[in-house]
Design an enzyme around this catalytic site. Structure first.
Site, short mmCIF file in Angstrom:
data_model
loop_
_atom_site.label_atom_id
_atom_site.label_comp_id
_atom_site.label_asym_id
_atom_site.label_seq_id
_atom_site.Cartn_x
_atom_site.Cartn_y
_atom_site.Cartn_z
N ASP A 1 -5.78 2.34 -3.62
CA ASP A 1 -7.07 2.17 -2.95
C ASP A 1 -7.47 3.36 -2.10
O ASP A 1 -8.54 3.36 -1.48
CB ASP A 1 -7.11 0.88 -2.12
CG ASP A 1 -6.10 0.85 -0.98
OD1 ASP A 1 -5.35 1.85 -0.81
OD2 ASP A 1 -6.05 -0.16 -0.25
N SER B 1 0.81 -1.22 0.00
CA SER B 1 0.00 0.00 0.00
C SER B 1 0.85 1.27 0.00
O SER B 1 1.64 1.51 -0.89
CB SER B 1 -0.97 -0.04 1.19
OG SER B 1 -1.91 0.99 1.13
N ASP C 1 -2.47 6.53 -3.50
CA ASP C 1 -1.34 5.92 -2.80
C ASP C 1 -0.76 4.80 -3.68
O ASP C 1 -1.22 4.58 -4.80
CB ASP C 1 -1.75 5.41 -1.42
CG ASP C 1 -2.68 4.21 -1.48
OD1 ASP C 1 -3.41 4.08 -2.48
OD2 ASP C 1 -2.70 3.40 -0.52
N ASP D 1 -0.88 1.60 -3.96
CA ASP D 1 -1.68 0.53 -4.58
C ASP D 1 -3.03 1.01 -5.07
O ASP D 1 -3.84 0.22 -5.54
CB ASP D 1 -1.83 -0.66 -3.61
CG ASP D 1 -2.79 -0.38 -2.47
OD1 ASP D 1 -2.92 0.79 -2.06
OD2 ASP D 1 -3.41 -1.35 -1.98
#
Length: 448
Positions: free
Chosen positions: A245, A103, A241, A243
């Site tokens: 999400d 993440s 960010d 990743d």
């Protein structure tokens, strides 16, 4: 870890590469264990995606090998946002989806996240089943039963079309948008989505090299986006960010608009369209200003524990559609099964166009309350909230605020600290109250 699990936390398994369990040996066996679980009712099929960090190559290979050894097939999609894997898992009728990502963490961390067949986080019983298999000896399936792997070449295009469809194919002609892709998983798909919808797009943070993910860019470091918006005179800035999400936005004046403010904008819009009727789910860290603003438009705020898993649980329990965190992890259940930064940003733009407002105007209905947070170190793990002296200090702090604020003590799940947070209308009251409470908590935990 959560609910008696040895490896799984609230968002999969994560850590520094080469330390703990984030190593090839463990991830190979994790793939095998997951393959065993997802192949119990016939040959399993798993979608595997990743973000742009360099260790993703290594973990993609060993996951694929582990799944194959358990007789489970793999569909490889390469670097894609986490929510894209949730979508593609449903699209390909796969048994599960796996994302190799840490993440918003730096490149030297990585992790493994799972999605169920319906694109949601794995239920506890499946995570327990995988952990139980991890305790067994890895036995490779017979050669005739080994799994296969193939790469999905059109995964990118499928997800781009999906994102556009969730907003009803917005017309963004005449809008200048700056996108900050955090040198992460959205670097390719996000610019395509916005350009195909007609926006003029300026892109930063879209040159991943495996080592620069989230480095001074993205939703956790929005100063680069603020500067670029002002430099090019854009209408709006959007940062994702690593990743993809979660998101943060920047208005045309260069001011950051965080997850709480975006939740307000969406709630206000969805109330007029009927998507939101009763309330919104936030977390323990959601700004009190959002609760006050929602109340003014006839909506309730329910607070969940920190983490999108818990936000989702509360949304399901109440039958509601909208929730999220101040970090910008927004869950819009009427269009997505999980937090999706690109989809959420399109929904915000749809709200702005419907109201004929700028981002600055749309957020003006909510006033963020000043928050002060102090981390107090704990010498050992303890139930801080049960200590009489702490209870007394909290009661005194609440009395000092006199119904104009909120007190929260929250032990960290990742560090040996307790977070002491106070928020209220007046920072000149909030700050000394928080400092006084932190000292009282520090004294109590030191005495133990």
């Amino acid at each position: 870890m959560s609910k008696g699990k040895k490896y799984f936390g609230t968002d999969g398994i994560r850590g520094e590469v080469g330390k703990g369990v984030i190593n090839p040996d463990f991830v190979l066996k994790l793939g095998w264990a997951a393959g065993r679980v997802f192949s119990r009712e016939g040959r399993g099929k798993i979608v595997i995606g990743k973000d742009t960090r360099i260790s993703g190559y290594m973990f993609e290979s060993v996951l694929q090998a582990g799944l194959a050894s358990a007789g489970c097939d793999s569909l490889l999609v390469g670097p894609m946002p986490t929510p894209a894997i949730a979508y593609l898992t449903r699209t390909f009728s796969a048994n599960a989806g796996i994302v190799i990502s840490a993440s918003h963490n730096p490149y030297y961390d990585n992790g493994i996240k799972f999605f169920s067949a319906d694109g949601t986080k794995l239920p506890d019983d499946i995570e327990h089943a995988i952990e139980k298999e991890l305790e067994q000896v890895l036995l490779t399936s017979a050669s005739a039963d080994l799994g296969k792997a193939r790469r999905i070449d059109d995964a990118n295009g499928r997800y781009v079309e999906y994102c556009k469809s969730t907003s009803g194919y917005l017309h963004l002609d005449g809008m200048h948008v700056v996108l900050d892709c955090a040198h992460g998983a959205t670097y390719d798909v996000a610019p395509k989505v916005f350009r195909e919808l007609g926006a003029e797009v300026t892109v930063i943070g879209a040159q991943p090299n495996g080592l620069n993910i989230n480095e001074k860019v993205g939703s956790t470091a929005p100063s680069a986006l603020q500067a670029k918006v002002l430099e090019v005179g854009a209408d709006i800035g959007i940062a994702y960010d690593g990743d993809g999400d979660r998101l943060a936005m920047v208005d045309h004046e260069g001011q950051i608009v965080d997850g709480d403010e975006l939740l307000f904008i969406l709630a206000n819009h969805y109330k007029t369209t009927g998507i939101v009727k009763d309330g919104v789910v936030g977390t323990l860290m959601t700004n009190l200003g959002l609760e006050v603003a929602l109340k003014k438009i006839g909506l309730k705020l329910v607070r969940a524990d920190v983490g999108d898993r818990y936000v989702n649980e509360q949304l399901t329990a109440h039958g509601w559609q909208l929730g999220g965190e101040n970090s910008g992890h927004l869950v819009l259940k009427h269009v997505s099964t999980t937090g999706d930064g690109i989809v959420a940003s399109l929904q915000v733009l749809a709200a702005l166009l419907a109201a004929n407002q700028t981002l600055s105007q749309a957020k003006s209905g909510m006033r963020k309350y000043p928050q002060v947070m102090i981390n107090v170190k704990m010498p050992k793990k303890m139930d801080v909230l049960s200590i009489p002296a702490v209870k007394e200090a909290v009661a005194q702090a609440e009395a000092d605020l006199a119904d104009t604020g909120r007190v929260l003590l929250r032990p960290s799940g990742t560090e040996p600290v307790v977070r002491v947070m106070v928020e209220g209308e007046d920072v000149n009251i909030v700050k000394p109250v928080c400092e006084k409470l932190a000292l009282a908590v520090e004294s109590a935990v030191t005495k133990g």
